[in-house]
Design an enzyme around this catalytic site. Sequence first.
Site, short mmCIF file in Angstrom:
data_model
loop_
_atom_site.label_atom_id
_atom_site.label_comp_id
_atom_site.label_asym_id
_atom_site.label_seq_id
_atom_site.Cartn_x
_atom_site.Cartn_y
_atom_site.Cartn_z
N SER A 285 64.84 44.38 21.67
CA SER A 285 64.89 45.71 21.06
C SER A 285 64.14 46.75 21.90
CB SER A 285 64.30 45.65 19.66
OG SER A 285 62.95 45.25 19.76
N GLU B 63 66.94 44.70 29.16
CA GLU B 63 68.25 44.84 28.52
C GLU B 63 68.00 45.15 27.06
OE1 GLU B 63 71.37 44.58 29.73
OE2 GLU B 63 70.83 44.12 31.80
N CYS C 177 74.52 43.99 20.64
CA CYS C 177 73.86 45.18 21.20
C CYS C 177 74.86 46.26 21.59
CB CYS C 177 73.02 44.77 22.41
SG CYS C 177 73.97 43.92 23.67
N GLU D 51 68.82 51.72 15.27
CA GLU D 51 70.01 50.95 15.66
C GLU D 51 70.40 50.09 14.45
OE1 GLU D 51 68.98 48.06 18.62
OE2 GLU D 51 71.04 47.45 18.97
P1 NAD Z 1 63.20 41.60 19.70
O1 NAD Z 1 62.84 42.68 20.63
O2 NAD Z 1 62.61 41.59 18.35
O3 NAD Z 1 62.83 40.17 20.35
C1 NAD Z 1 63.28 39.78 21.64
C2 NAD Z 1 62.30 38.75 22.20
O4 NAD Z 1 61.03 39.37 22.34
C3 NAD Z 1 62.10 37.52 21.33
O5 NAD Z 1 62.08 36.39 22.15
C4 NAD Z 1 60.75 37.76 20.68
O6 NAD Z 1 60.01 36.58 20.41
C5 NAD Z 1 60.02 38.60 21.72
N1 NAD Z 1 59.05 39.52 21.13
C6 NAD Z 1 59.09 40.11 19.91
N2 NAD Z 1 58.03 40.91 19.73
C7 NAD Z 1 57.29 40.85 20.87
C8 NAD Z 1 56.08 41.47 21.32
N3 NAD Z 1 55.41 42.31 20.52
N4 NAD Z 1 55.64 41.19 22.55
C9 NAD Z 1 56.31 40.34 23.34
N5 NAD Z 1 57.45 39.71 22.99
C10 NAD Z 1 57.95 39.96 21.76
O7 NAD Z 1 64.80 41.61 19.65
P2 NAD Z 1 65.74 40.70 18.78
O8 NAD Z 1 65.57 41.10 17.35
O9 NAD Z 1 65.60 39.26 19.14
O10 NAD Z 1 67.19 41.17 19.32
C11 NAD Z 1 67.83 42.30 18.86
C12 NAD Z 1 67.66 43.47 19.80
O11 NAD Z 1 68.01 43.12 21.12
C13 NAD Z 1 68.59 44.63 19.45
O12 NAD Z 1 67.88 45.83 19.59
C14 NAD Z 1 69.69 44.54 20.48
O13 NAD Z 1 70.34 45.76 20.75
C15 NAD Z 1 68.95 44.05 21.67
N6 NAD Z 1 69.84 43.33 22.56
C16 NAD Z 1 70.14 43.86 23.77
C17 NAD Z 1 71.03 43.21 24.62
C18 NAD Z 1 71.40 43.75 25.96
O14 NAD Z 1 71.98 42.99 26.74
N7 NAD Z 1 71.12 45.00 26.28
C19 NAD Z 1 71.60 42.00 24.21
C20 NAD Z 1 71.26 41.50 22.97
C21 NAD Z 1 70.38 42.16 22.16
#
Ligand code: NAD
Length: 458
Positions: free
Chosen positions: A191, A212, A246, A334
């Site tokens: 995210s 990403e 995403c 989002e």
């Molecule tokens: P997220 O950001 O909550 O988590 C992603 C990863 O980060 C996980 O492995 C999580 O454990 C880790 N994480 C969470 N908080 C953290 C912190 N404070 N410090 C360090 N690491 C941390 O995202 P999500 O809920 O797993 O996925 C959904 C999001 O990802 C959506 O916003 C979506 O648009 C985006 N996304 C982007 C793409 C792309 O290719 N651009 C693809 C898929 C998803």
Amino acid sequence: MKEEDISNLLQSQDQFFKTTSKTSVLERVSILKKLKATIKAHEHEIIKAIYKDFQKPEFEVYTTELFVVYKELNLFIKKLKQWSKPQSVSPAWLNFPSSDKIHFVPWGKVLVIAPWNYPFQLAITPVIGAIACGNTVVLKPSEHTPHTADILEKIISEVFEPQQAKVIQGAVETSKKLLNQKWDYVFFTGSVPVGRIVSQQIAKHMTPHTLELGGKNPCIIDASANLDVAAKRICWGKFLNAGQTCIAPDYLLIDAKIKTEFQEKLISTLKTFYEDGSFDDYARLIHADHFKKLVGYLKDQTIIYGGDSDPDTNFLSPTLVDSPDFSSSLMQEEIFGPILPLYSYSSFDELENIITAFDKPLSLYAFSSRKEFTDRVNEKFDFGGGVINDTIVHFVNDKLPFGGVGASGVGNYHGKASFDTFTRKKPIVNRKTWLDIPIKYPPYTRVNSFKSFMNLFR
Ligand code: NAD
């Protein structure tokens, strides 16, 4: 995993990288083949794991997880030798005589942090690129898809020694511990808010990185579009994975002249897609918090279609919402779920005001049969990548770099773009010694002749 154990693992990866980073391309191709065979051998377990995590239908696992991964593996297996060859460039004649080359070198230790929404593919695809280019990898899958994380760990440990690649499971605390280490490259998918945290954490070592991220992707429907095809392609791209994609369209902007007609077409398409009402071919939301957030978004909204939910199974049916207020949480964040807001627009200026009020999106879609309209959209708006007359399909072409811009991401990957991401360009000028023109050496007695030479450039 304790911080000390992580640090020991990284020392062993450092050692591995120093001694074997020059592994031949052939060795790397052979490990990619082993990875492919191992994934194939565990295909059934992968499908079961993702189903257990959020009931993703088998067909969607094949199309959006396995197929994409096999394609990436096949491409690297075929092209790695060609891509890895040092590239000769014409030498600067000031350096005459020399031969100049760009070498493609791995960064070193790469950390991959993955999200839950395409839990296999988004974890493995960056690993393929990183390993193929000669890096070592630590992969942290999402804690929200524990079954997929287990199978990822199993596959990686069957193919690689930990010094080369290892999965470390855990939630935010583990992620933070990993980010406390010094990496040579960080590849993060997730995210926007967490992307911001990650980029701040790695700034202390000025670590090169790819982010990403996500955002609100607009989807425009011009009155000249083929509305039947548009309705099908939009419903497919939006409600695949229950909208947890995403690059799914976040909201629709429909030419006011066709809004009612198009709305009806969306509804009849959804009725056809899920006609028996069982929603067997439809994923569930990832967890209760996400369910609560999305159902909360619907409070006080005008629901045109859908809105059925079941907290016991984190089910939310495909839902169409009419013109939500732009200040509502539905439009401030989002959506990342099966809710599709529908707006109408009456002029290009109105389109522009709406789209540019948000950060630059990861993708944008425009349905139209008028080239001047789609050209104008392309020129006017900045976004990571887009499609004309379809949604999300730019993702499957590995010849197209995939990534965001501004708040939706930094860098890109897939295919050759992954090779470029996971290698650094190292330029080498190889000077010959059979001629050594003395003009540059002190004492500087030829200032005037150099000045006249400079006139060629002034
Ligand atoms: P997220 O950001 O909550 O988590 C992603 C990863 O980060 C996980 O492995 C999580 O454990 C880790 N994480 C969470 N908080 C953290 C912190 N404070 N410090 C360090 N690491 C941390 O995202 P999500 O809920 O797993 O996925 C959904 C999001 O990802 C959506 O916003 C979506 O648009 C985006 N996304 C982007 C793409 C792309 O290719 N651009 C693809 C898929 C998803």
